[in-house]
Design an enzyme around this catalytic site. Structure first.
Site, mmCIF file in Angstrom:
data_model
loop_
_atom_site.group_PDB
_atom_site.id
_atom_site.type_symbol
_atom_site.label_atom_id
_atom_site.label_comp_id
_atom_site.label_asym_id
_atom_site.label_seq_id
_atom_site.Cartn_x
_atom_site.Cartn_y
_atom_site.Cartn_z
ATOM 1 N N SER A 65 11.357 -2.954 -37.258
ATOM 2 C CA SER A 65 11.260 -1.552 -37.466
ATOM 3 C C SER A 65 10.005 -1.288 -38.206
ATOM 4 O O SER A 65 9.545 -2.119 -38.939
ATOM 5 C CB SER A 65 12.448 -1.087 -38.233
ATOM 6 O OG SER A 65 12.477 -1.679 -39.448
ATOM 7 N N CYS A 106 11.521 -1.494 -27.659
ATOM 8 C CA CYS A 106 10.382 -0.617 -28.318
ATOM 9 C C CYS A 106 9.580 -0.102 -26.999
ATOM 10 O O CYS A 106 8.680 0.732 -27.361
ATOM 11 C CB CYS A 106 9.888 -1.579 -29.179
ATOM 12 S SG CYS A 106 9.081 -2.842 -28.238
HETATM 13 P P1 NAD Z 1 14.608 -4.443 -38.542
HETATM 14 O O1 NAD Z 1 13.408 -4.122 -39.171
HETATM 15 O O2 NAD Z 1 15.829 -4.030 -39.322
HETATM 16 O O3 NAD Z 1 14.786 -6.240 -38.643
HETATM 17 C C1 NAD Z 1 13.914 -6.975 -38.192
HETATM 18 C C2 NAD Z 1 13.874 -8.208 -39.029
HETATM 19 O O4 NAD Z 1 13.525 -7.848 -40.474
HETATM 20 C C3 NAD Z 1 15.290 -8.791 -39.230
HETATM 21 O O5 NAD Z 1 14.969 -10.251 -39.181
HETATM 22 C C4 NAD Z 1 15.842 -8.658 -40.545
HETATM 23 O O6 NAD Z 1 16.607 -9.695 -41.137
HETATM 24 C C5 NAD Z 1 14.438 -8.252 -41.469
HETATM 25 N N1 NAD Z 1 14.818 -7.173 -42.319
HETATM 26 C C6 NAD Z 1 15.555 -5.995 -42.486
HETATM 27 N N2 NAD Z 1 15.284 -5.554 -43.424
HETATM 28 C C7 NAD Z 1 14.496 -6.095 -44.204
HETATM 29 C C8 NAD Z 1 13.948 -5.683 -45.364
HETATM 30 N N3 NAD Z 1 14.354 -4.508 -45.997
HETATM 31 N N4 NAD Z 1 12.874 -6.467 -46.086
HETATM 32 C C9 NAD Z 1 12.732 -7.522 -45.284
HETATM 33 N N5 NAD Z 1 13.207 -8.086 -44.117
HETATM 34 C C10 NAD Z 1 14.017 -7.150 -43.669
HETATM 35 O O7 NAD Z 1 14.604 -4.135 -36.928
HETATM 36 P P2 NAD Z 1 15.797 -4.340 -36.031
HETATM 37 O O8 NAD Z 1 16.850 -3.395 -36.250
HETATM 38 O O9 NAD Z 1 16.186 -5.904 -35.918
HETATM 39 O O10 NAD Z 1 14.950 -4.128 -34.596
HETATM 40 C C11 NAD Z 1 14.875 -2.939 -33.974
HETATM 41 C C12 NAD Z 1 13.537 -2.603 -34.468
HETATM 42 O O11 NAD Z 1 12.521 -3.401 -33.837
HETATM 43 C C13 NAD Z 1 13.137 -1.178 -33.476
HETATM 44 O O12 NAD Z 1 12.317 -0.343 -34.509
HETATM 45 C C14 NAD Z 1 12.436 -1.567 -32.447
HETATM 46 O O13 NAD Z 1 11.312 -0.601 -31.950
HETATM 47 C C15 NAD Z 1 11.357 -2.587 -33.223
HETATM 48 N N6 NAD Z 1 10.971 -3.600 -32.204
HETATM 49 C C16 NAD Z 1 9.455 -3.329 -32.194
HETATM 50 C C17 NAD Z 1 8.928 -4.289 -31.028
HETATM 51 C C18 NAD Z 1 7.346 -4.066 -30.925
HETATM 52 O O14 NAD Z 1 6.951 -4.851 -30.142
HETATM 53 N N7 NAD Z 1 6.781 -3.147 -31.403
HETATM 54 C C19 NAD Z 1 9.623 -5.186 -30.243
HETATM 55 C C20 NAD Z 1 11.015 -5.390 -30.580
HETATM 56 C C21 NAD Z 1 11.822 -4.489 -31.592
#
Ligand code: NAD
Length: 485
Positions: free
Chosen positions: A227, A282
């Protein structure tokens, strides 16, 4: 139901995490707990980094043509184990099996690309002055951390693993704690392919694990996919420790639909884009901007969307909280005056009553000021906004803080060119619902969809995963004819 707790993968062996907290891993299609994941802390991160650091000298010293042999074998193993890996993805993520298989197929393509690296990274050499030559060759960055999201448990790890390792780096992967199983299988396949122990490591966990990776002095570069909120945190934290970082964030992708668009092509592509992987991509179409009289396309789009059935050709969303969040966006839009043309709330699948399903949802007459028009919903929901001109449509698209993808549907080349030129997004499509660039083209958005220079895959990844060394050499004692001789 009793489930075993996953182990970290460090130095080529599965290591039990001592005394750490754990989280249950669910199958979103059924709500059943299928595994337990440990939440690793600094100690586990430290041993993974030490393992990657000790494997680095010998792995990076191999000629790239030798390193690449491991990935030819890995590709074959991905093909051989595709069904099993797809079933694992389906089980832990909730997407339907064919979507899970597509993710494995894309992983194979990514590995194929990495196998072509020797052809792409051959150095440059030039006689820059009499008897003096300059050459550039590329060196790995060191230990790379790769942090991945829940929505592509196999593909997103494979965005970085083959390229980073073929280029001579070693890695610590922190998969999403929500979908940790596919990454474990990938580790087994890499070992079977002959990857030396320690070159690839996994630490499971969440926020604290990521923070430890950002802070650890033994990590030289970090890639993050997730995210925007967390991408910003990770980018700031990693770069504050002077690490190289590339952090991909969330998205709000706009499809601009003109009245002359091919009705069938537009309707079927848009329906598939907004609902594929239950809208948890995404690159998913999340907002459609209808320019002028496109009612005939919207009608067809709703007809197409009705054919998307939860539990059949539409998978579950990732969690109970995700289902509630998505349904709240729909309810709020309705309360604010938008018109629900197709309502996916309260979807139920027979035999999977505890699964987290949201049916395809199409909402018309959404205003750009509404939350559903601005925020990433990450569910099978399409918000339609109406405008009279292409410029008004582009104004809406340009106003989004994100910039991952945008698409235009039209038969008019000039109009298509105009939208491509003016859309504020890193990946743009013409009559394509999900404009993902395929290898060798690289993947990456603009604005708040990506922090850091370059893209994460394709040719662009070479810049991120290597550092160029420029060597100037003189062997002959030439007479001085200019300042460089
Ligand atoms: P997320 O940001 O919640 O988690 C991603 C990673 O970050 C995980 O491994 C998680 O453990 C870690 N994380 C979560 N909170 C954290 C924090 N506060 N501090 C440090 N690390 C933390 O994302 P998600 O829910 O797993 O995935 C969905 C999101 O990913 C959507 O917003 C989607 O658009 C995005 N996404 C983007 C792309 C791209 O190419 N731009 C591709 C796939 C997914």
């Amino acid at each position: 139901m009793a489930t075993s707790t996953l182990n970290n993968y460090i130095g080529g062996v599965w290591i039990k995490t001592s005394d750490s907290q754990t989280l249950p891993v669910e199958n979103p299609s059924t709500g059943e707990v299928i595994s337990t994941v440990p939440l690793s802390g600094f100690t586990e991160v430290d041993s993974a980094v030490k393992s990657a650091a000790s494997a680095f000298p010998s792995w990076s010293a191999l000629p790239i043509k030798e390193r690449v042999q491991v990935f030819f074998r890995y590709k074959t193993l991905l093909e051989k184990n595709a069904q099993e890996l797809a079933e694992l993805v389906h089980k832990e993520n909730g997407k339907i099996l064919s979507e899970a298989m597509a993710e494995v197929e894309k992983s194979i393509e990514l590995t194929e690309f990495a196998c072509s690296m020797p052809q792409l990274v051959a150095g440059e050499i030039l006689e820059v002055s009499r008897g003096v030559e300059c050459r550039i060759d590329r060196h790995p960055v060191g230990v790379v951390a790769s942090i991945t999201p829940f929505n592509f448990p196999a593909m997103v790890p494979n965005w970085t693993i083959p390229n980073a390792l073929v280029l001579g780096n070693t890695m610590v992967l922190k998969p999403s704690e929500v979908v940790p199983l596919s990454a474990c299988r990938i580790a087994d396949l890499l070992k079977e392919a002959g990857l030396p122990d320690g070159v690839f490591n996994i630490v499971h966990g969440g926020q604290a694990t990521v923070e430890a990776l950002c802070d650890h002095p033994g990590i030289h570069a970090i890639t993050f996919v997730g995210s925007t909120k967390v991408a910003k945190i990770v980018y700031q934290r990693a770069t504050s420790h002077l690490k190289r970082a590339l952090c991909l964030g969330g998205a709000k992708n706009h499809l601009i639909v003109l009245p002359d668009a091919n009705e069938d092509m537009a309707a079927s592509n848009i329906a598939a884009s907004m609902s594929g992987c239950a809208g948890q991509r995404c690159m998913a179409a999340s907002a459609m901007v209808a320019v002028g009289s496109v009612d005939h396309i919207i009608k067809k789009l709703v007809d197409e969307s009705r054919k998307i059935i939860p539990g059949k050709n539409l998978g579950a969303v990732i969690s109970k909280q995700a289902k509630e969040r998505i349904e709240k966006y729909i309810t709020e839009a309705e309360q604010q005056g938008a018109k629900i043309l197709l309502d996916g709330r309260n979807a139920k699948v027979e035999g999977k009553e505890n699964g987290y399903y949201v049916g395809p949802t199409v909402i018309d007459f959404v205003k750009p000021s509404m939350k559903i028009a601005q925020e990433e919903v990450f569910g099978p929901v399409l918000a339609i906004m109406r405008t009279d001109t292409i410029d008004e449509a582009l104004k809406i698209e340009n106003a989004s803080p994100y910039g991952n993808a945008a698409s235009v549907f039209t038969q008019n080349g000039g109009a298509a060119r105009y939208v491509v030129e003016h859309a504020s997004a890193g990946m743009v499509g013409v009559n394509i619902g999900v404009p993902v660039p395929r290898e060798p083209f690289s993947f990456g958005g603009w604005n708040e969809s990506k922090f850091g220079a370059g893209d994460i895959t394709g040719k662009s990844s070479i810049e991120f995963f290597t550092k160029p060394k420029k060597t100037t050499t003189k062997w002959s004692a030439e007479s001085k004819v200019n300042w460089m001789s």
